[in-house]
Design a protein around this motif. Structure first.
Motif, mmCIF file in Angstrom:
data_model
loop_
_atom_site.group_PDB
_atom_site.id
_atom_site.type_symbol
_atom_site.label_atom_id
_atom_site.label_comp_id
_atom_site.label_asym_id
_atom_site.label_seq_id
_atom_site.Cartn_x
_atom_site.Cartn_y
_atom_site.Cartn_z
ATOM 1 N N GLY A 370 0.825 -1.206 0.000
ATOM 2 C CA GLY A 370 0.000 0.000 0.000
ATOM 3 C C GLY A 370 0.852 1.245 0.000
ATOM 4 N N ALA A 371 0.377 2.279 -0.676
ATOM 5 C CA ALA A 371 1.136 3.516 -0.789
ATOM 6 C C ALA A 371 1.478 4.135 0.568
ATOM 7 C CB ALA A 371 0.380 4.519 -1.671
ATOM 8 N N PRO A 372 0.595 4.088 1.596
ATOM 9 C CA PRO A 372 0.951 4.697 2.887
ATOM 10 C C PRO A 372 2.161 4.048 3.568
ATOM 11 C CG PRO A 372 -1.428 4.384 2.740
ATOM 12 C CD PRO A 372 -0.819 3.647 1.575
ATOM 13 N N ALA A 373 2.556 2.835 3.115
ATOM 14 C CA ALA A 373 3.702 2.171 3.735
ATOM 15 C C ALA A 373 5.016 2.827 3.350
ATOM 16 C CB ALA A 373 3.727 0.692 3.342
ATOM 17 N N ILE A 374 5.040 3.592 2.272
ATOM 18 C CA ILE A 374 6.252 4.272 1.816
ATOM 19 C C ILE A 374 6.143 5.733 2.204
ATOM 20 C CG2 ILE A 374 7.738 4.768 -0.144
ATOM 21 C CD1 ILE A 374 7.429 1.802 0.457
ATOM 22 N N ARG A 375 7.113 6.197 2.985
ATOM 23 C CA ARG A 375 7.069 7.569 3.469
ATOM 24 C C ARG A 375 8.393 8.266 3.208
ATOM 25 N NH1 ARG A 375 4.614 6.232 9.492
ATOM 26 N NH2 ARG A 375 2.745 5.108 8.798
ATOM 27 N N ARG A 376 8.305 9.516 2.802
ATOM 28 C CA ARG A 376 9.477 10.373 2.676
ATOM 29 C C ARG A 376 9.149 11.699 3.339
ATOM 30 N NH1 ARG A 376 11.645 14.031 -2.160
ATOM 31 N NH2 ARG A 376 13.649 14.603 -1.243
ATOM 32 N N TYR A 377 10.119 12.240 4.067
ATOM 33 C CA TYR A 377 9.883 13.481 4.785
ATOM 34 C C TYR A 377 10.907 14.523 4.364
ATOM 35 C CZ TYR A 377 6.935 10.621 7.794
ATOM 36 O OH TYR A 377 5.954 9.791 8.265
ATOM 37 N N LEU A 378 10.468 15.769 4.325
ATOM 38 C CA LEU A 378 11.325 16.898 4.020
ATOM 39 C C LEU A 378 11.357 17.841 5.212
ATOM 40 C CD1 LEU A 378 10.247 17.749 0.354
ATOM 41 C CD2 LEU A 378 12.220 16.426 1.100
ATOM 42 N N PRO A 379 12.508 18.523 5.428
ATOM 43 C CA PRO A 379 12.580 19.463 6.554
ATOM 44 C C PRO A 379 11.837 20.761 6.238
ATOM 45 C CG PRO A 379 14.631 19.495 5.317
ATOM 46 C CD PRO A 379 13.785 18.407 4.712
ATOM 47 N N LEU A 380 11.296 21.363 7.301
ATOM 48 C CA LEU A 380 10.639 22.658 7.199
ATOM 49 C C LEU A 380 11.344 23.651 8.123
ATOM 50 C CD1 LEU A 380 6.850 21.670 7.212
ATOM 51 C CD2 LEU A 380 8.209 22.424 5.265
ATOM 52 N N PRO A 381 11.303 24.925 7.813
ATOM 53 C CA PRO A 381 12.015 25.924 8.633
ATOM 54 C C PRO A 381 11.279 26.258 9.929
ATOM 55 C CG PRO A 381 10.923 27.004 6.789
ATOM 56 C CD PRO A 381 10.724 25.524 6.595
ATOM 57 N N HIS A 382 11.194 25.260 10.846
ATOM 58 C CA HIS A 382 10.582 25.461 12.149
ATOM 59 C C HIS A 382 11.468 24.822 13.208
ATOM 60 C CE1 HIS A 382 6.727 27.128 10.846
ATOM 61 N NE2 HIS A 382 6.724 26.253 9.867
ATOM 62 N N TYR A 383 11.449 25.395 14.418
ATOM 63 C CA TYR A 383 12.200 24.824 15.532
ATOM 64 C C TYR A 383 11.412 23.734 16.238
ATOM 65 C CZ TYR A 383 15.206 28.911 14.957
ATOM 66 O OH TYR A 383 16.054 29.851 14.438
ATOM 67 N N TRP A 384 10.126 23.947 16.407
ATOM 68 C CA TRP A 384 9.294 22.992 17.132
ATOM 69 C C TRP A 384 9.249 21.678 16.359
ATOM 70 C CZ3 TRP A 384 8.594 23.834 21.887
ATOM 71 C CH2 TRP A 384 7.583 23.217 22.632
ATOM 72 N N PRO A 385 9.627 20.536 16.956
ATOM 73 C CA PRO A 385 9.791 19.275 16.198
ATOM 74 C C PRO A 385 8.568 18.870 15.385
ATOM 75 C CG PRO A 385 10.749 19.053 18.378
ATOM 76 C CD PRO A 385 10.056 20.382 18.361
ATOM 77 N N GLU A 386 7.350 19.028 15.955
ATOM 78 C CA GLU A 386 6.147 18.610 15.222
ATOM 79 C C GLU A 386 5.948 19.392 13.933
ATOM 80 O OE1 GLU A 386 4.859 18.127 19.617
ATOM 81 O OE2 GLU A 386 6.453 19.086 18.443
ATOM 82 N N ARG A 387 6.497 20.607 13.871
ATOM 83 C CA ARG A 387 6.322 21.440 12.682
ATOM 84 C C ARG A 387 7.528 21.422 11.764
ATOM 85 N NH1 ARG A 387 5.116 25.593 16.688
ATOM 86 N NH2 ARG A 387 2.935 25.445 17.336
ATOM 87 N N SER A 388 8.564 20.693 12.123
ATOM 88 C CA SER A 388 9.829 20.789 11.390
ATOM 89 C C SER A 388 9.947 19.824 10.222
ATOM 90 C CB SER A 388 10.995 20.536 12.358
ATOM 91 O OG SER A 388 10.942 19.205 12.852
ATOM 92 N N ILE A 389 8.930 18.987 9.990
ATOM 93 C CA ILE A 389 8.976 18.044 8.870
ATOM 94 C C ILE A 389 7.625 18.028 8.176
ATOM 95 C CG2 ILE A 389 10.720 16.537 9.910
ATOM 96 C CD1 ILE A 389 8.428 14.639 10.696
ATOM 97 N N GLN A 390 7.630 17.604 6.928
ATOM 98 C CA GLN A 390 6.388 17.397 6.183
ATOM 99 C C GLN A 390 6.526 16.142 5.339
ATOM 100 O OE1 GLN A 390 5.397 20.348 3.269
ATOM 101 N NE2 GLN A 390 7.309 20.130 2.115
ATOM 102 N N ALA A 391 5.436 15.412 5.205
ATOM 103 C CA ALA A 391 5.427 14.206 4.382
ATOM 104 C C ALA A 391 5.243 14.583 2.925
ATOM 105 C CB ALA A 391 4.314 13.269 4.829
ATOM 106 N N THR A 392 5.877 13.835 2.026
ATOM 107 C CA THR A 392 5.721 14.048 0.584
ATOM 108 C C THR A 392 5.728 12.704 -0.114
ATOM 109 O OG1 THR A 392 6.682 15.046 -1.406
ATOM 110 C CG2 THR A 392 8.204 14.363 0.307
ATOM 111 N N ALA A 393 4.963 12.594 -1.203
ATOM 112 C CA ALA A 393 4.899 11.344 -1.964
ATOM 113 C C ALA A 393 5.825 11.364 -3.165
ATOM 114 C CB ALA A 393 3.468 11.100 -2.434
#
Length: 500
Positions: A370-393
């Motif tokens: 299934g597609a949700p099993a493959i994950r890639r994350y990119l960094p975002l310009p935030h200090y707070w850990p929950e906001r510092s990454i975003q998922a991308t396909a």
């Protein structure tokens, strides 16, 4: 290529559908009725009922005076639209462009399609024979304009082929209603004795406009091809699509695989010529019983490599049930992206984020797990850990900032920090042990604290002091203390991630 259109009229659409569902009604008089101002008014009458003088628009009470045992079924709002929508999808096996023509017809753009059936007459005969075999009474016509095909289907022969350029000759013998005119205009024409299109088709246009307004001329021009008329297909035709009609119904997975390979070869060749690659491919198999089987495959990087795409479909082919046989395959690429020329050299290079091999592996894993099993994350310009990454396909999406290098980050970050019980000797010292999900972890090594403040312009709250700790089994965790030891309430500890 000359434009050719097909109009199909279902004079007994609703009642035919009822007979198909309940064959015992075939030779019985029955009607479909709906309440109207306190009365039940007939909206559709079966062929048998019509033969006995019952027609749409009559009141049920009056009809029962003629036929005491008349059966009455409640009208379902929207049923005609649903039936036409289903029939429209069924007609896609004959043309990629099919539209519903409410309340009781279909319109097809058959340009360039009839030669696959050996000509226009066999093409119409095949459509008519199949619909009649399902139980529908139909009238069908083909012409160079939508208006002429519509007119011939309803007022011409049951199966009519009007050759391009002969629309005026055919229309002349038909009544004005064949032009899809407003009832008030038809009434005015009738009062003047203009009972055939031939009686006014040659009249000066100024006279027709003055007496009947612009609609008459507009409809006449549409039927004669002087005004363009476009179809609004039920399903928009994908710009990247290939069709494969089958001379004999396909019944085996091997046959489906061969058909898929042929379609992929043609589609990928077209994509390659335009410098494109597909991200999503949809294979539709049209069965003889009218049902459509569909499977889909997706890629993490735009691709026009036939061998790779075939592998993505390999385990999906088994999900296609051919039943009595598949007569048409359609392969669509609804999601297409540019492919850089240098990207082709990556098929033989080593593994990296730009590697086609990595993208292929991700595609195969996604196809199985299934597609949700493959994950890639990119960094975002935030200090707070929950906001510092975003998922991308996508493998091609570029980050807006880099990963932090001064402080390591866990390979797995929990969506939400989870509370843990911690024993710490004194403030600002790392914990000696912690309990998480009932398990006790003795800490052998620790590093920290790293203080991370809330981003006040987004949200207010206390800071966090993060520690990297390692237990006796060599497992490493990311813990933090929320708040200070000073104050009325003791600080709370949380686990937020796991290191490799």
């Amino acid at each position: 290529m000359a434009k050719r259109f097909v109009a199909i009229w279902f004079p007994h659409l609703l009642t035919d559908w009822l007979v198909i569902r309940r064959p015992e009604l075939q030779h019985l008089p029955f009607v479909v009725a709906a309440p109207d101002h306190g009365r039940l008014v007939i909206t559709a009458a079966s062929k048998t009922a019509q033969a006995q003088g019952i027609h749409a628009g009559a009141v049920v009470a009056d009809a029962r005076a003629l036929i005491p045992d008349l059966q009455v079924f409640n009208n379902r709002p929207g049923l005609a639209a649903q039936l036409l929508s289903a029939l429209c999808k069924w007609c896609i096996r004959f043309t990629p462009t099919a539209a519903a023509d409410l309340p009781d017809g279909l319109l097809l753009d058959a340009s360039g399609c009839a030669h696959l059936w050996g000509g226009e007459a066999p093409y119409l005969d095949d459509i008519a024979a199949r619909l009649k075999a399902y139980g529908y009474h139909i009238r069908i016509a083909m012409a160079g304009t939508i208006g002429a095909a519509w007119a011939a289907a309803r007022y011409g022969q049951p199966v009519s082929v009007i050759h391009s350029g002969h629309e005026a000759r055919t229309l002349s013998a038909l009544p004005p209603a064949a032009l899809r005119l407003d009832p008030l205009i038809l009434e005015r024409l009738q009062k003047l004795g203009l009972s055939r299109i031939s009686t006014f088709i040659e009249m000066p246009r100024a006279v027709l406009r003055r007496r009947f307004g612009p609609e008459l001329l507009y409809r006449l021009d549409q039927a004669l091809g002087r005004e363009d008329e476009a179809l609004q297909p039920l399903e928009p035709v994908q710009p990247w699509q290939e069709r494969l009609p089958c001379l004999e119904p396909i019944l085996t997975a091997t046959g489906i695989g061969i058909a898929l390979e042929r379609l992929l070869t043609v589609l990928c060749s077209s994509l390659q010529q335009k410098g494109k690659g597909l991200r999503t491919a949809v294979l539709k198999a049209y069965r003889l019983d009218g049902k459509i089987e569909q499977v889909q495959a997706g890629t993490h990087r735009a691709s026009h490599n036939v061998a790779h795409l075939l592998k993505l479909f390999e385990h999906k082919i088994a999900a296609i049930e051919p039943d009595l046989g598949i007569e048409l395959f359609i392969l669509e690429a609804p999601d297409v992206e540019d492919v850089a020329p240098q990207q082709e050299t990556l098929w033989t290079t080593g593994c990296s984020l730009e590697s086609i091999g990595l993208a292929q592996l991700a595609d195969r894993l996604a196809g199985k797990a299934g597609a949700p099993a493959i994950r890639r994350y990119l960094p975002l310009p935030h200090y707070w850990p929950e906001r510092s990454i975003q998922a991308t396909a996508s493998f091609t999406e570029k980050p807006v900032t880099g990963w932090p290098t001064d402080h390591p980050r866990p390979i797995q970050l929990l969506p939400r920090p989870e509370p843990v019980e911690v024993s710490a000797p004194i403030p600002d010292y790392p914990p000696m042990l912690f309990r998480y999900k009932g398990a006790l972890h003795n800490i052998k090594k620790a590093d920290g604290p790293e203080r991370i403040e809330q981003e006040w312009w987004l949200e207010a709250g206390p800071h966090r002091d993060y520690y990297i700790v390692e237990d006796e089994a060599g497992r490493r965790y990311w813990l933090f203390r929320l708040g200070h030891y000073s104050g009325s309430e003791p600080p709370r500890w949380f686990i937020h991630g796991f290191f490799a």
